[in-house]
Scaffold this active site. Sequence first.
Site, PDB file in Angstrom:
ATOM      1  N   LYS A  18       0.838  -1.210   0.000  1.00 47.71           N
ATOM      2  CA  LYS A  18       0.000   0.000   0.000  1.00 47.71           C
ATOM      3  C   LYS A  18       0.866   1.252   0.000  1.00 47.71           C
ATOM      4  O   LYS A  18       0.621   2.189  -0.748  1.00 47.71           O
ATOM      5  CB  LYS A  18      -0.913  -0.007   1.236  1.00 47.71           C
ATOM      6  CG  LYS A  18      -1.514   1.358   1.559  1.00 47.71           C
ATOM      7  CD  LYS A  18      -2.346   1.366   2.819  1.00 47.71           C
ATOM      8  CE  LYS A  18      -1.603   1.559   4.119  1.00 47.71           C
ATOM      9  NZ  LYS A  18      -1.233   2.967   4.414  1.00 47.71           N
ATOM     10  N   ASN A  19       1.888   1.258   0.858  1.00 45.65           N
ATOM     11  CA  ASN A  19       2.672   2.485   1.026  1.00 45.65           C
ATOM     12  C   ASN A  19       3.676   2.726  -0.101  1.00 45.65           C
ATOM     13  O   ASN A  19       4.273   3.794  -0.183  1.00 45.65           O
ATOM     14  CB  ASN A  19       3.371   2.504   2.386  1.00 45.65           C
ATOM     15  CG  ASN A  19       2.370   2.742   3.508  1.00 45.65           C
ATOM     16  OD1 ASN A  19       1.218   3.082   3.244  1.00 45.65           O
ATOM     17  ND2 ASN A  19       2.797   2.548   4.737  1.00 45.65           N
ATOM     18  N   CYS A  23      -4.637  12.921  13.786  1.00 48.10           N
ATOM     19  CA  CYS A  23      -5.242  11.615  13.536  1.00 48.10           C
ATOM     20  C   CYS A  23      -4.958  10.710  14.723  1.00 48.10           C
ATOM     21  O   CYS A  23      -4.274  11.115  15.664  1.00 48.10           O
ATOM     22  CB  CYS A  23      -4.777  11.010  12.213  1.00 48.10           C
ATOM     23  SG  CYS A  23      -3.282  10.042  12.292  1.00 48.10           S
ATOM     24  N   ARG A  60       0.723  14.437  12.901  1.00 43.88           N
ATOM     25  CA  ARG A  60       0.982  14.215  11.481  1.00 43.88           C
ATOM     26  C   ARG A  60       0.906  15.476  10.609  1.00 43.88           C
ATOM     27  O   ARG A  60       0.122  15.539   9.652  1.00 43.88           O
ATOM     28  CB  ARG A  60       0.071  13.122  10.940  1.00 43.88           C
ATOM     29  CG  ARG A  60       0.187  11.846  11.761  1.00 43.88           C
ATOM     30  CD  ARG A  60      -0.367  10.657  11.098  1.00 43.88           C
ATOM     31  NE  ARG A  60       0.466  10.165  10.021  1.00 43.88           N
ATOM     32  CZ  ARG A  60       0.132   9.182   9.232  1.00 43.88           C
ATOM     33  NH1 ARG A  60      -1.008   8.590   9.391  1.00 43.88           N
ATOM     34  NH2 ARG A  60       0.941   8.768   8.279  1.00 43.88           N
ATOM     35  N   ASP A  73       4.970   0.571  11.950  1.00 44.20           N
ATOM     36  CA  ASP A  73       3.747  -0.060  11.448  1.00 44.20           C
ATOM     37  C   ASP A  73       3.600  -1.523  11.889  1.00 44.20           C
ATOM     38  O   ASP A  73       2.592  -2.161  11.572  1.00 44.20           O
ATOM     39  CB  ASP A  73       3.691   0.031   9.905  1.00 44.20           C
ATOM     40  CG  ASP A  73       3.457   1.454   9.435  1.00 44.20           C
ATOM     41  OD1 ASP A  73       3.055   2.299  10.257  1.00 44.20           O
ATOM     42  OD2 ASP A  73       3.691   1.723   8.237  1.00 44.20           O
ATOM     43  N   ARG A  87      -8.508  -0.303   5.199  1.00 46.60           N
ATOM     44  CA  ARG A  87      -7.700   0.750   4.554  1.00 46.60           C
ATOM     45  C   ARG A  87      -6.401   0.176   4.009  1.00 46.60           C
ATOM     46  O   ARG A  87      -5.854   0.698   3.038  1.00 46.60           O
ATOM     47  CB  ARG A  87      -7.362   1.852   5.567  1.00 46.60           C
ATOM     48  CG  ARG A  87      -8.515   2.790   5.876  1.00 46.60           C
ATOM     49  CD  ARG A  87      -8.048   3.915   6.772  1.00 46.60           C
ATOM     50  NE  ARG A  87      -6.740   4.370   6.351  1.00 46.60           N
ATOM     51  CZ  ARG A  87      -5.779   4.803   7.176  1.00 46.60           C
ATOM     52  NH1 ARG A  87      -6.008   4.859   8.471  1.00 46.60           N
ATOM     53  NH2 ARG A  87      -4.614   5.188   6.707  1.00 46.60           N
TER      54      ARG A  87
END
Length: 418
Positions: free
Chosen positions: A22-23, A116, A121, A306, A398
């Site tokens: 994803k990233n 968030c 962030r 993560d 997500r």
Amino acid sequence: MDRFLIRGGQRLHGTLNTSGSKNAALPALAACLLTADPVTLEGIPNVRDINTMERLLAHTGATVKREGHNLTVAAHELSKPEAPYDVVKTMRASSLVLGPLVARAGVARVSMPGGCAIGARPINLHVTALESLGATTHQDHGYIEARAKDGLRGQLVTFDKITVTGTEDLMMAATLAHGETIIENAAREPEVEDVAQLLTKMGAKITGAGTSTIRVQGVKRLHGATHRIIPDRIEAGTFLIAAAITAGEVRVTGCQPLHLGALIAKLRHAGVTVTEENADTLLVSSNGPLRSTDITTEEHPGFPTDLQAQFMALMTQAAGISFVKENIFENRFMHAPELARMGANIRIDGRQAIVAGATPLSGAQVMATDLRASASLVLAALVAKGETLIDRVYHIDRGYERIEEKLQGAGADITRVA
Ligand code: EPU
């Protein structure tokens, strides 16, 4: 709102296949805005953040075509070079379009992200970096507007703090700047290297991606290309921990073991057996008691933030005290109180969590608060006695593609309920 119902106690067995990252996919999609030609990206995971980025690209005037896991983006004209609030509020990575839009269109408007679940962030580092390249910026009505009508100019930019998307944003912008940009204190994540590879295929001149100094020699224009995205190291890492926490035996396929060095070392310290079966397959098994293991999150190649939440879930099952230190984000322990509701013994002391194990976990109703926190709750539920109901699994959607189906395939008792 979807929830997961998980009955714990099954040892995972079989194969778990890794999706594309994803990233890496998010900046790669933003990079497509740098050229009028079509760019095809292969191995794009079908997750909510990517769907959001697809909508964002369409908003700017690009066309996006999806065929399975391949996406083709054609940004012939950028009729609306902006990232509106509605998109940015659901996905902070939207700020990745700032650099490409100002470089290509000479102007970009991006909604300022708010706070968030994992911290403030901000995007100040992205903005300052673009200003160094000559962009003028202006903030009002919750938007940051950057302009560079006569183009950007290459410069030496030293980031005050290492930022992954900030590095990607600046590197993308610099590809179309006049002259050379040198990025010091750049992020060294594999995702940065992957975007640099895509940009190089598009005609950019980049050296040093993957190290802390990146050099970009600007070119007049970029062209179309085809690129396969790297495997998702965070998804693969989550699967390794899933096998370990359930005392199972799992083959994690389609991954890149080289990107998982810090996690593999910590798993081995904890008593888990991890073997590299071949260049893209890891065999992971665990049957003895787990040993307490400390982790400190750091920029790559350190232990990734993560995977911190997932590793904390694992440490609830290890004998002894484990110290889990979070260095990247200031508020990334939201999973701890939820794990405690399942029976974990965790004390938070500033940026450190102290986990005392092993504690038996019992199924409970818990709430997902952010993407990786939700993954840690799934892992805890796999080993908990009885039923766990996880609310707000849109967070997990997500970033994990069909995680429940993948885990079912390896013997987990997990279902999605409305
Ligand atoms: N920071 C600033 N100013 C900025 C940018 C960052 O102060 O302008 C701070 C952040 O607040 C944070 C630190 O710098 O304390 C590092 O943040 P970074 O910019 O590296 O994070 P990011 O680029 O926003 C990416 C990943 C995150 C991952 C972090 C750290 C993407 C799309 N997102 O975020 O992934 O946690 O790097 O590795 O690549 C996730 O996938 O769950 C996720 C949150």
